[in-house]
Structure formats: C-alpha cells, structure tokens
Motif scaffolding. Structure first.
Motif, PDB file in Angstrom:
ATOM      1  N   GLU A   1       4.085  -2.777   9.901  1.00  0.00           N
ATOM      2  CA  GLU A   1       3.181  -2.683  11.048  1.00  0.00           C
ATOM      3  C   GLU A   1       2.537  -1.304  11.109  1.00  0.00           C
ATOM      4  OE1 GLU A   1       5.765  -3.796  14.253  1.00  0.00           O
ATOM      5  OE2 GLU A   1       5.444  -5.945  13.917  1.00  0.00           O
ATOM      6  N   GLN A   2       3.319  -0.257  10.868  1.00  0.00           N
ATOM      7  CA  GLN A   2       2.772   1.098  10.861  1.00  0.00           C
ATOM      8  C   GLN A   2       1.767   1.278   9.732  1.00  0.00           C
ATOM      9  OE1 GLN A   2       6.326   3.446  10.561  1.00  0.00           O
ATOM     10  NE2 GLN A   2       6.473   3.737  12.773  1.00  0.00           N
TER      11      GLN A   2
ATOM     12  N   ILE B   1       0.845  -1.189   0.000  1.00  0.00           N
ATOM     13  CA  ILE B   1       0.000   0.000   0.000  1.00  0.00           C
ATOM     14  C   ILE B   1       0.882   1.241   0.000  1.00  0.00           C
ATOM     15  CG2 ILE B   1      -1.634   1.324   1.408  1.00  0.00           C
ATOM     16  CD1 ILE B   1      -2.894  -1.375   2.223  1.00  0.00           C
ATOM     17  N   ASP B   2       1.955   1.212   0.769  1.00  0.00           N
ATOM     18  CA  ASP B   2       2.930   2.304   0.784  1.00  0.00           C
ATOM     19  C   ASP B   2       4.085   1.909  -0.138  1.00  0.00           C
ATOM     20  OD1 ASP B   2       4.948   4.138   1.277  1.00  0.00           O
ATOM     21  OD2 ASP B   2       4.880   3.923   3.452  1.00  0.00           O
TER      22      ASP B   2
ATOM     23  N   ASN C   1      -4.405   1.148   7.876  1.00  0.00           N
ATOM     24  CA  ASN C   1      -5.158   0.589   6.750  1.00  0.00           C
ATOM     25  C   ASN C   1      -5.947  -0.661   7.133  1.00  0.00           C
ATOM     26  OD1 ASN C   1      -4.276   2.226   4.303  1.00  0.00           O
ATOM     27  ND2 ASN C   1      -2.327   1.732   5.278  1.00  0.00           N
ATOM     28  N   ASP C   2      -6.631  -0.588   8.251  1.00  0.00           N
ATOM     29  CA  ASP C   2      -7.476  -1.700   8.715  1.00  0.00           C
ATOM     30  C   ASP C   2      -6.734  -3.023   8.802  1.00  0.00           C
ATOM     31  OD1 ASP C   2      -9.745  -0.055   8.934  1.00  0.00           O
ATOM     32  OD2 ASP C   2     -10.172  -0.283   6.792  1.00  0.00           O
ATOM     33  N   GLY C   3      -5.466  -2.991   9.223  1.00  0.00           N
ATOM     34  CA  GLY C   3      -4.688  -4.202   9.415  1.00  0.00           C
ATOM     35  C   GLY C   3      -3.989  -4.728   8.170  1.00  0.00           C
ATOM     36  N   ARG C   4      -4.115  -4.006   7.070  1.00  0.00           N
ATOM     37  CA  ARG C   4      -3.504  -4.452   5.814  1.00  0.00           C
ATOM     38  C   ARG C   4      -2.317  -3.575   5.454  1.00  0.00           C
ATOM     39  NH1 ARG C   4      -7.979  -4.252   1.398  1.00  0.00           N
ATOM     40  NH2 ARG C   4      -6.063  -4.324   0.242  1.00  0.00           N
TER      41      ARG C   4
END
Length: 61
Positions: free
Chosen positions: A39-40, A23-24, A45-48
């Motif tokens: 983890e950050q 995502i990042d 992102n709702d755990g994703r």
C-alpha cells in the motif's frame, strides 16, 4: 510472481493474468507487514506496486 487482476479463486478462467515484479525489491510475500508495504509503495507510484514483466525487462535491457 504470478498475479491476476481478478481473484483467481472466484474467476479461475480470467485472462487478466500477468507476471509482475515488485517496484520495491525489498517487498517480499512472506513478510508480516506485506499488505502495508505494498500500500505504501502504491501511494508513491500512481497506485501501482508492481511492474508487469514486459515493462520490467525493457527497463533492465
């Protein structure tokens, strides 16, 4: 990056495999603080921390 929901070492025949995109985009596997970064990212992102490849491709088309 290829991923599996289960450990591929403990369960090599798992069918829960998928291709994921971070995502990042600044997160890289070879960075020393990779685990902390994912983890950050997951916290925000709702755990994703990954998009499944099919989800990612629909976003960029």
């Amino acid at each position: 990056m290829p991923l599996a929901d289960e450990s591929p070492f403990e369960n090599p025949e798992t069918t829960s495999k998928f291709l994921g995109v971070p995502i990042d985009p600044a997160i890289h596997l070879d960075e020393p603080n990779y685990r902390r970064r994912i983890e950050q990212c997951a916290l925000g992102n709702d755990g994703r921390y990954l998009y499944e490849l099919t989800e990612f491709t629909t976003m960029i088309l």
